[in-house]
Write an enzyme that holds these catalytic residues in place. Structure first.
Site, PDB file in Angstrom:
ATOM      1  N   GLU A   1     -10.206   0.783  -5.120  1.00 37.44           N
ATOM      2  CA  GLU A   1     -11.323   0.138  -4.412  1.00 37.44           C
ATOM      3  C   GLU A   1     -11.933   1.075  -3.368  1.00 37.44           C
ATOM      4  O   GLU A   1     -13.086   0.914  -2.983  1.00 37.44           O
ATOM      5  CB  GLU A   1     -10.849  -1.151  -3.728  1.00 37.44           C
ATOM      6  CG  GLU A   1      -9.732  -0.906  -2.708  1.00 37.44           C
ATOM      7  CD  GLU A   1      -9.325  -2.155  -1.908  1.00 37.44           C
ATOM      8  OE1 GLU A   1     -10.116  -3.103  -1.811  1.00 37.44           O
ATOM      9  OE2 GLU A   1      -8.196  -2.154  -1.379  1.00 37.44           O
TER      10      GLU A   1
ATOM     11  N   GLY B   1      -6.025  -0.666  -2.387  1.00 39.85           N
ATOM     12  CA  GLY B   1      -5.663   0.566  -1.714  1.00 39.85           C
ATOM     13  C   GLY B   1      -6.905   1.271  -1.225  1.00 39.85           C
ATOM     14  O   GLY B   1      -7.445   2.133  -1.906  1.00 39.85           O
TER      15      GLY B   1
ATOM     16  N   LEU C   1      -3.665 -11.016  -6.720  1.00 44.24           N
ATOM     17  CA  LEU C   1      -2.425 -11.191  -7.485  1.00 44.24           C
ATOM     18  C   LEU C   1      -1.524  -9.962  -7.381  1.00 44.24           C
ATOM     19  O   LEU C   1      -0.311 -10.064  -7.521  1.00 44.24           O
ATOM     20  CB  LEU C   1      -2.729 -11.533  -8.940  1.00 44.24           C
ATOM     21  CG  LEU C   1      -3.195 -12.979  -9.137  1.00 44.24           C
ATOM     22  CD1 LEU C   1      -3.833 -13.180 -10.490  1.00 44.24           C
ATOM     23  CD2 LEU C   1      -2.037 -13.952  -8.948  1.00 44.24           C
TER      24      LEU C   1
ATOM     25  N   ASP D   1       0.804  -1.228   0.000  1.00 49.85           N
ATOM     26  CA  ASP D   1       0.000   0.000   0.000  1.00 49.85           C
ATOM     27  C   ASP D   1       0.838   1.281   0.000  1.00 49.85           C
ATOM     28  O   ASP D   1       0.320   2.353  -0.273  1.00 49.85           O
ATOM     29  CB  ASP D   1      -0.930   0.016   1.219  1.00 49.85           C
ATOM     30  CG  ASP D   1      -2.026  -1.021   1.103  1.00 49.85           C
ATOM     31  OD1 ASP D   1      -2.446  -1.304  -0.039  1.00 49.85           O
ATOM     32  OD2 ASP D   1      -2.447  -1.567   2.134  1.00 49.85           O
TER      33      ASP D   1
ATOM     34  N   ARG E   1      -0.575  -8.578  -4.862  1.00 52.21           N
ATOM     35  CA  ARG E   1       0.323  -8.674  -3.705  1.00 52.21           C
ATOM     36  C   ARG E   1       1.093  -9.982  -3.666  1.00 52.21           C
ATOM     37  O   ARG E   1       1.854 -10.209  -2.716  1.00 52.21           O
ATOM     38  CB  ARG E   1      -0.470  -8.473  -2.410  1.00 52.21           C
ATOM     39  CG  ARG E   1      -1.466  -9.564  -2.154  1.00 52.21           C
ATOM     40  CD  ARG E   1      -2.282  -9.265  -0.900  1.00 52.21           C
ATOM     41  NE  ARG E   1      -2.916 -10.487  -0.451  1.00 52.21           N
ATOM     42  CZ  ARG E   1      -3.889 -10.554   0.440  1.00 52.21           C
ATOM     43  NH1 ARG E   1      -4.351  -9.438   0.987  1.00 52.21           N
ATOM     44  NH2 ARG E   1      -4.390 -11.693   0.816  1.00 52.21           N
TER      45      ARG E   1
END
Lengths: 409, 409
Positions: free
Chosen positions: B246, B190, B298, B145, B300
């Protein structure tokens, strides 16, 4: 005077379709049998619109054009969704096309694509014979769905399978980090055929048992049995990954993703896909942490993880199509005939394109376990050779460097 | 007699967190200041449960252990979601932990993670000082993040940004193939910070203008203005890609993804994420073909596309934490101080971990365009160096070969 030829691409994108395009161009250059190679933009509609790229010029100008083309995702020439009429009913489109072919002194037309493109190639070949034209028509297969008949598998499938299996393996690492029960549903493409979803099984290795459950569209999906399967697996596994085809259907033949099937059973109004529906099933009926992941369009365009075997085969299927054209053949599609799994060997042959058009190949039910929740070792052995090998991409500014597609924009 | 030390990992997965683990192990081996290195399984909860791996033994047994560890996704030691109480209110957990630390002859504890992990490291360091313990506590940053303060950026962010930008570029090729207007919404992680969504801008190059619109959670999202933006861009672009966080919220501060905000405006009942909501907005209010893609987990865990710069920095942040420990420091986090963008240079320094804990760093509003629908060149220049460089993965049976995580299963 040598004739010219046309290449077109159609259907949905894959990481391998440009390798077939490169294979045809190279084959034509090597054959010395033609003058110019034209790329028709946006499939056969580019012929109607007389919208062409001079591919010979591009290949001559840049030594690395064909190599870079082979490694780039989606179709360099663009695509279309267009199906020719039955010429017995209405041959006006055929007349238009052949007028343009003759005006451009075309000797051969190559169509790279799936069922619909093979249907176009078949109809053009048949019409050409009927009117006594000497233009030859070849099909070159392409589809990540792997659902074409008369070929062991299709270019694009191996790369998509490699992307799916690699992503599932990485997701497995992601799910293992917490010690609490968790179910991850992964929705995979393939509305009518389970080949792509089956590739999830290749993520299993010496330490990873995920995905523990796999549901293909070839067998009926029973939501109650699914819940029982999940509960049973959770007895022995904390981290459950479930691979599910977007196209699973219930005993009435309704898509599980459809509003009706989902709301009949669980009262949901607005749902997006099979994975989301299954996520809700698990949350309501099992009561453990659950999330769903839709692999989505990256399955068909993630060239950075393309399979070398797949790209090599795609190139050869294009290259060898030229050989058959030079032999004067028409109305064929190049196809792969597998000789053995270990070592993986195959031949390329020409099959009747009219027999490929409008047919579809499903996963054989004997390659699905009797419980309908996994695939057999035979199916894994069939897929494995197709994902082998990596390609060396150039990177620019930290990203894979693909071929410029400004002419399509 | 030399003391031992403990390393733990916590929070969400990244492709870089194991490189920090490898860096700490290597730093400890090189320092010759400690006896054994224990890995605490599932974060600090592994200490409570006395659930440890002997990392020294693993590194001694296999020459390539650290290298393979560095390249593997998600945390090798597992994670937890656990926040220590304020010791002024209840110090029972602290007493338990220090009893175990003393029993195991621990000299140092390293915690790799995000805000919560830094909070744990800060509290342990403070409590240790209070009771006169000589155990030293270090934090090593980690989060895709990129929202930790006092460090230019965080390990994990560069690899996630590389994955996002590469995926957006491949999706651009995918969208260009049809000549008809189409909007693709890509939902990116995020919830409170737009760093990851901003990375979508790096997909732009000499031929690719997508994504043409980018919406970060740092500015209010107005659905009507969004529709105007889409209509405006469609005047000049057939293929529109919209990158959206998001976590976008409306002027009332409600998440656009939430049932209430979506149904107030558009009457939808059950929606999954911001991308899906925007897809419905476009379909209803613009009337063009629209689809949404959620990049999902995916982002992360896609180690196969990790940034070399990111993994190198992650390793160094771990390695240098050992140096500060050997100097007798405690209560710090290693951090990156950027010196210049071109050439990209930086220093690693130690900052007060208590100042990192529980703070968060958003994208500065001056790095977002006044219209709130794109990012500035400064932001792109900030991200670019972090995605540079590729790592050479081994492949086995067609898949990236990662380190065995059977001990976590």
């Amino acid at each position: 005077m040598k004739k010219n030829c046309i290449i077109a691409q159609s259907g949905g994108p894959t990481p391998a379709i440009n390798a077939s395009l490169a294979g045809i161009i190279k084959g034509i250059i090597d054959s010395e049998g033609f003058d110019k190679v034209f790329g028709s933009l946006h499939g056969v509609t580019g012929v109607f619109n007389e919208d062409f790229l001079d591919l010979t010029a591009l290949a001559e100008k840049d030594d690395r054009f064909l190599e870079r083309l082979s490694l780039s995702p989606a179709m360099y020439l663009g695509s279309c969704r267009f199906k020719l009429q039955d010429p017995a009913k209405d041959d006006s489109d055929f007349k238009k096309l052949f007028t343009i072919f003759h005006k451009m002194n075309i000797g051969a037309f190559f169509y790279i694509g799936g069922n619909d493109s093979m249907d176009t190639a078949a109809k053009l070949a048949e019409y050409g014979k009927k009117i006594g034209s000497d233009i030859l028509f070849a099909g070159v297969p392409k589809t990540i769905d792997n659902d074409l008949v008369l070929t062991d598998h299709t270019p694009g499938y191996g790369s998509a399978a490699k992307y799916i299996a690699s992503s599932l393996l990485e997701m497995a690492h992601d799910t293992y980090i917490y010690g609490i029960p968790c179910v991850t549903i992964v929705e995979i493409m393939g509305r009518d055929a389970g080949w792509l979803t089956a590739a999830a099984a290749l993520a299993r290795n010496s330490y990873n048992e995920t995905p523990q459950l796999i549901y293909l569209p070839e067998v009926t999906f029973d939501p109650d049995r699914f819940i029982d399967d999940v509960k049973e697996k959770l007895k022995t596994h904390n981290n459950l990954i479930v691979a599910v085809s977007e196209g699973i259907r219930n005993s009435e033949g309704e898509y599980i993703a459809s509003t009706k099937a989902a709301s009949d059973k669980f009262g949901h109004a607005q749902l997006s896909g099979a994975g989301k529906v299954l996520e809700h099933f698990v949350k309501e009926k099992v009561g453990v942490k659950c999330r769903s992941v839709e692999l989505n369009i990256l399955q068909r365009c993630a060239s950075h993880l393309a399979s070398k075997t797949d790209l090599d085969e795609a190139f050869k299927l294009g290259y060898e199509a030229v050989g058959h054209i030079v032999n004067g053949e028409t109305g064929f599609m190049t196809a792969i005939k597998r000789i053995s799994n270990t070592p993986y060997t195959y031949n390329i042959e020409a099959v009747d394109v009219s027999k490929v058009a409008n047919a579809a190949k499903s996963v054989p039910v004997e390659w699905i376990t009797p419980e309908g929740n996994d695939v057999t070792e035979e199916l894994i052995n069939y897929i494995r050779p197709l994902i082998i090998g990596e390609v060396a991409h150039e990177y620019k500014d930290g990203l894979p460097s693909y071929i410029d597609i400004k002419h399509l924009v």
